[in-house]
Scaffold this motif. Structure first.
Motif, PDB file in Angstrom:
ATOM      1  N   GLY A 168       0.814  -0.725  -0.176  1.00  0.00           N
ATOM      2  CA  GLY A 168      -0.166  -0.365   0.389  1.00  0.00           C
ATOM      3  C   GLY A 168       0.805   1.101  -0.006  1.00  0.00           C
ATOM      4  N   VAL A 169       1.712   1.222  -1.100  1.00  0.00           N
ATOM      5  CA  VAL A 169       2.765   2.113  -0.927  1.00  0.00           C
ATOM      6  C   VAL A 169       2.504   3.287  -1.891  1.00  0.00           C
ATOM      7  CG1 VAL A 169       4.362   2.060   1.517  1.00  0.00           C
ATOM      8  CG2 VAL A 169       4.839   1.187  -1.369  1.00  0.00           C
ATOM      9  N   THR A 170       3.829   4.261  -2.183  1.00  0.00           N
ATOM     10  CA  THR A 170       3.237   4.598  -3.769  1.00  0.00           C
ATOM     11  C   THR A 170       4.267   3.860  -4.775  1.00  0.00           C
ATOM     12  OG1 THR A 170       3.190   7.192  -2.850  1.00  0.00           O
ATOM     13  CG2 THR A 170       3.376   6.516  -4.792  1.00  0.00           C
ATOM     14  N   ALA A 171       3.856   3.613  -5.757  1.00  0.00           N
ATOM     15  CA  ALA A 171       4.457   2.364  -7.048  1.00  0.00           C
ATOM     16  C   ALA A 171       5.653   3.180  -7.440  1.00  0.00           C
ATOM     17  CB  ALA A 171       3.739   2.274  -7.481  1.00  0.00           C
ATOM     18  N   GLN A 172       5.558   4.653  -7.670  1.00  0.00           N
ATOM     19  CA  GLN A 172       6.910   5.271  -7.883  1.00  0.00           C
ATOM     20  C   GLN A 172       7.970   5.659  -6.962  1.00  0.00           C
ATOM     21  OE1 GLN A 172       6.794   6.961 -10.988  1.00  0.00           O
ATOM     22  NE2 GLN A 172       8.691   7.277 -11.002  1.00  0.00           N
ATOM     23  N   ARG A 173       7.834   6.048  -6.340  1.00  0.00           N
ATOM     24  CA  ARG A 173       8.656   6.149  -5.026  1.00  0.00           C
ATOM     25  C   ARG A 173       9.229   5.283  -4.663  1.00  0.00           C
ATOM     26  NH1 ARG A 173       6.547   6.965   0.972  1.00  0.00           N
ATOM     27  NH2 ARG A 173       6.193   4.528   1.125  1.00  0.00           N
ATOM     28  N   VAL A 174       9.022   3.469  -4.539  1.00  0.00           N
ATOM     29  CA  VAL A 174       9.309   2.351  -4.644  1.00  0.00           C
ATOM     30  C   VAL A 174      10.273   2.076  -6.320  1.00  0.00           C
ATOM     31  CG1 VAL A 174       9.514  -0.272  -4.965  1.00  0.00           C
ATOM     32  CG2 VAL A 174       7.884   1.077  -3.515  1.00  0.00           C
ATOM     33  N   ARG A 175       9.652   2.585  -7.291  1.00  0.00           N
ATOM     34  CA  ARG A 175      10.772   2.360  -8.974  1.00  0.00           C
ATOM     35  C   ARG A 175      11.341   3.708  -8.802  1.00  0.00           C
ATOM     36  NH1 ARG A 175       8.330   0.657 -13.293  1.00  0.00           N
ATOM     37  NH2 ARG A 175       6.564  -0.274 -13.362  1.00  0.00           N
ATOM     38  N   ASP A 176      11.580   5.280  -8.093  1.00  0.00           N
ATOM     39  CA  ASP A 176      12.544   5.958  -7.829  1.00  0.00           C
ATOM     40  C   ASP A 176      13.619   5.233  -7.638  1.00  0.00           C
ATOM     41  OD1 ASP A 176      11.241   7.391  -9.611  1.00  0.00           O
ATOM     42  OD2 ASP A 176      10.439   8.840  -7.527  1.00  0.00           O
ATOM     43  N   ARG A 177      13.819   4.367  -5.990  1.00  0.00           N
ATOM     44  CA  ARG A 177      14.191   3.713  -5.127  1.00  0.00           C
ATOM     45  C   ARG A 177      15.372   2.139  -6.378  1.00  0.00           C
ATOM     46  NH1 ARG A 177      12.029   2.277  -0.584  1.00  0.00           N
ATOM     47  NH2 ARG A 177      12.306   5.234  -0.188  1.00  0.00           N
ATOM     48  N   ILE A 178      14.580   2.135  -6.470  1.00  0.00           N
ATOM     49  CA  ILE A 178      15.183   1.267  -7.265  1.00  0.00           C
ATOM     50  C   ILE A 178      16.308   1.427  -8.386  1.00  0.00           C
ATOM     51  CG2 ILE A 178      14.611  -0.735  -9.544  1.00  0.00           C
ATOM     52  CD1 ILE A 178      12.122  -1.760  -7.449  1.00  0.00           C
ATOM     53  N   ARG A 179      14.894   1.987  -8.812  1.00  0.00           N
ATOM     54  CA  ARG A 179      15.946   3.470 -10.552  1.00  0.00           C
ATOM     55  C   ARG A 179      17.702   3.909  -9.746  1.00  0.00           C
ATOM     56  NH1 ARG A 179      13.309   6.841 -11.447  1.00  0.00           N
ATOM     57  NH2 ARG A 179      14.473   9.223 -10.708  1.00  0.00           N
ATOM     58  N   ARG A 180      17.662   4.743  -8.841  1.00  0.00           N
ATOM     59  CA  ARG A 180      18.494   4.723  -7.679  1.00  0.00           C
ATOM     60  C   ARG A 180      20.167   4.101  -8.054  1.00  0.00           C
ATOM     61  NH1 ARG A 180      15.156   8.758  -5.346  1.00  0.00           N
ATOM     62  NH2 ARG A 180      15.088   7.046  -3.505  1.00  0.00           N
ATOM     63  N   THR A 181      19.142   2.940  -7.697  1.00  0.00           N
ATOM     64  CA  THR A 181      19.996   1.873  -6.734  1.00  0.00           C
ATOM     65  C   THR A 181      20.147   1.082  -7.604  1.00  0.00           C
ATOM     66  OG1 THR A 181      18.141   1.601  -4.779  1.00  0.00           O
ATOM     67  CG2 THR A 181      19.906  -0.568  -5.930  1.00  0.00           C
ATOM     68  N   ALA A 182      20.236   1.693  -9.142  1.00  0.00           N
ATOM     69  CA  ALA A 182      20.885   0.340 -10.096  1.00  0.00           C
ATOM     70  C   ALA A 182      21.660   1.245 -10.405  1.00  0.00           C
ATOM     71  CB  ALA A 182      19.144   0.529 -11.310  1.00  0.00           C
ATOM     72  N   GLN A 183      21.359   2.972 -10.662  1.00  0.00           N
ATOM     73  CA  GLN A 183      22.364   3.804 -10.783  1.00  0.00           C
ATOM     74  C   GLN A 183      23.987   2.955  -9.922  1.00  0.00           C
ATOM     75  OE1 GLN A 183      20.256   7.067 -10.787  1.00  0.00           O
ATOM     76  NE2 GLN A 183      19.157   6.925 -13.327  1.00  0.00           N
ATOM     77  N   THR A 184      23.516   3.632  -8.346  1.00  0.00           N
ATOM     78  CA  THR A 184      24.779   3.738  -8.308  1.00  0.00           C
ATOM     79  C   THR A 184      25.296   2.478  -7.046  1.00  0.00           C
ATOM     80  OG1 THR A 184      23.326   4.377  -5.625  1.00  0.00           O
ATOM     81  CG2 THR A 184      23.997   5.800  -6.862  1.00  0.00           C
ATOM     82  N   GLY A 185      24.107   1.030  -7.113  1.00  0.00           N
ATOM     83  CA  GLY A 185      25.031  -0.042  -6.566  1.00  0.00           C
ATOM     84  C   GLY A 185      24.562  -0.182  -4.994  1.00  0.00           C
ATOM     85  N   ILE A 186      24.190   1.192  -4.686  1.00  0.00           N
ATOM     86  CA  ILE A 186      23.369   1.153  -2.991  1.00  0.00           C
ATOM     87  C   ILE A 186      22.589   1.397  -3.055  1.00  0.00           C
ATOM     88  CG2 ILE A 186      24.466   3.124  -2.399  1.00  0.00           C
ATOM     89  CD1 ILE A 186      25.297   2.041   0.020  1.00  0.00           C
ATOM     90  N   ALA A 187      21.315   0.998  -1.963  1.00  0.00           N
ATOM     91  CA  ALA A 187      20.017   1.521  -1.863  1.00  0.00           C
ATOM     92  C   ALA A 187      20.029   2.034  -0.445  1.00  0.00           C
ATOM     93  CB  ALA A 187      18.850   0.629  -2.181  1.00  0.00           C
ATOM     94  N   VAL A 188      19.412   3.043  -0.936  1.00  0.00           N
ATOM     95  CA  VAL A 188      19.112   4.008   0.900  1.00  0.00           C
ATOM     96  C   VAL A 188      17.652   3.987   1.328  1.00  0.00           C
ATOM     97  CG1 VAL A 188      19.634   6.187   2.386  1.00  0.00           C
ATOM     98  CG2 VAL A 188      21.537   5.202   0.475  1.00  0.00           C
ATOM     99  N   SER A 189      17.216   3.455   2.178  1.00  0.00           N
ATOM    100  CA  SER A 189      15.895   3.645   2.636  1.00  0.00           C
ATOM    101  C   SER A 189      15.486   4.694   3.969  1.00  0.00           C
ATOM    102  CB  SER A 189      15.243   2.458   2.686  1.00  0.00           C
ATOM    103  OG  SER A 189      13.659   2.657   3.067  1.00  0.00           O
ATOM    104  N   ASP A 190      15.260   5.245   4.159  1.00  0.00           N
ATOM    105  CA  ASP A 190      14.087   6.315   5.709  1.00  0.00           C
ATOM    106  C   ASP A 190      12.917   5.616   5.848  1.00  0.00           C
ATOM    107  OD1 ASP A 190      17.336   7.307   5.428  1.00  0.00           O
ATOM    108  OD2 ASP A 190      16.872   9.386   5.195  1.00  0.00           O
ATOM    109  N   THR A 191      12.517   5.572   7.086  1.00  0.00           N
ATOM    110  CA  THR A 191      11.665   5.189   7.580  1.00  0.00           C
ATOM    111  C   THR A 191      11.199   6.603   8.503  1.00  0.00           C
ATOM    112  OG1 THR A 191      11.447   2.661   7.944  1.00  0.00           O
ATOM    113  CG2 THR A 191      10.138   3.253   8.655  1.00  0.00           C
TER     114      THR A 191
END
Length: 261
Positions: A168-191
């Motif tokens: 139930g979260v925003t799909a675009q937010r998830v997509r944006d994080r995946i795209r940044r991860t693909a570009q940088t090789g590292i994922a950052v997630s703040d709750t």
């Protein structure tokens, strides 16, 4: 059609029925409907409903729009079964060194049926306050580990849609994080609501596939979100060493633009 269970024989029948229901799940079948279970087991819908709701109460199943999916207890049991894999056996010392060097909780997660599952953790010795994560815990769409698996998988966009729809979260937010991860090789997630931050990177096996993710989990005050922070550098180095221990001989690089499309 009645399936009255009482006494030892009844208890055994209940176990058999529950096993048959769990056996209906597969990579292609992620959820089962009451009418399909009733037809498969040749039982009345009222009886099947009692089984499904009892299994959901126990955590073996969970209610979803499509019917019933595997629940958190099933994921935990699956994680315990995965502890036989090489990466889980080898990762212990690497997690310990990372946790002590970074001063944060380190986490190893593998891909479960539909989402990352925590299979091993380590907590820093020299910090009295830290965030604990239980083995067997499943991670949601907003987790950094989910972005890593999606970015390095065959179809990150499909994973993003599935994760976002379920949580139930925003799909675009998830997509944006995946795209940044693909570009940088590292994922950052703040709750933001809990004040926690996770950073995660992939661990590769000898074939160059993502065997697991390794991550650090801390608070937004103790764990920097910068990709060039000391903690992020430690995390990358640990993942590279663990990957080499698994037989990976390639260079650890970003997934490229196709990973998060």
């Amino acid at each position: 059609m009645a399936d009255r269970a009482g006494g030892p024989e009844g208890d055994i029948r209940v176990v058999v029925r529950c096993t048959q229901i769990l056996g209906m799940f597969s990579r292609e079948v992620r959820a089962v409907r009451l009418k399909d279970v009733a037809a498969e087991l040749d039982l009345g819908r009222t009886t099947v409903y009692r089984y499904l709701t009892s299994m959901a109460s126990a955590g073996l199943l969970e209610r979803v729009d499509e019917g019933y999916a595997l629940g958190p207890l099933a994921a935990q049991l699956g994680a315990l079964a995965l502890t036989d894999s090489d990466v889980v056996d080898i990762a212990g010392p690497y997690l310990r060194e990372l946790s002590d060097a970074a001063g944060e909780t380190s986490i190893l997660a593998v891909w479960g049926d539909r989402q990352p599952v925590v299979v091993r953790t380590a907590e820093p010795f020299d910090r009295s306050l830290h965030i604990s994560v239980r083995v067997g815990q499943t991670l949601g769409a907003d987790a950094a580990q989910s972005a890593v698996f999606a970015a390095y998988g065959a179809d990150g966009g499909a994973v993003a849609d599935e994760l976002a729809a379920r949580d139930g979260v925003t799909a675009q937010r998830v997509r944006d994080r995946i795209r940044r991860t693909a570009q940088t090789g590292i994922a950052v997630s703040d709750t933001v609501t809990s004040g926690t931050r996770g950073i995660a990177v992939p661990v590769f096996d000898r074939d160059g596939d993502v065997a697991a993710t390794i991550a650090l989990l801390g608070t937004v005050h103790t764990l920097p979100g910068a990709l060039d922070s000391a903690q992020a550098t430690e995390l990358r180095g640990t993942a590279a060493r663990l990957s080499r221990a698994l037989g990976y001989s390639g260079a650890v690089a970003a997934a490229g633009p196709s990973g998060g499309s």
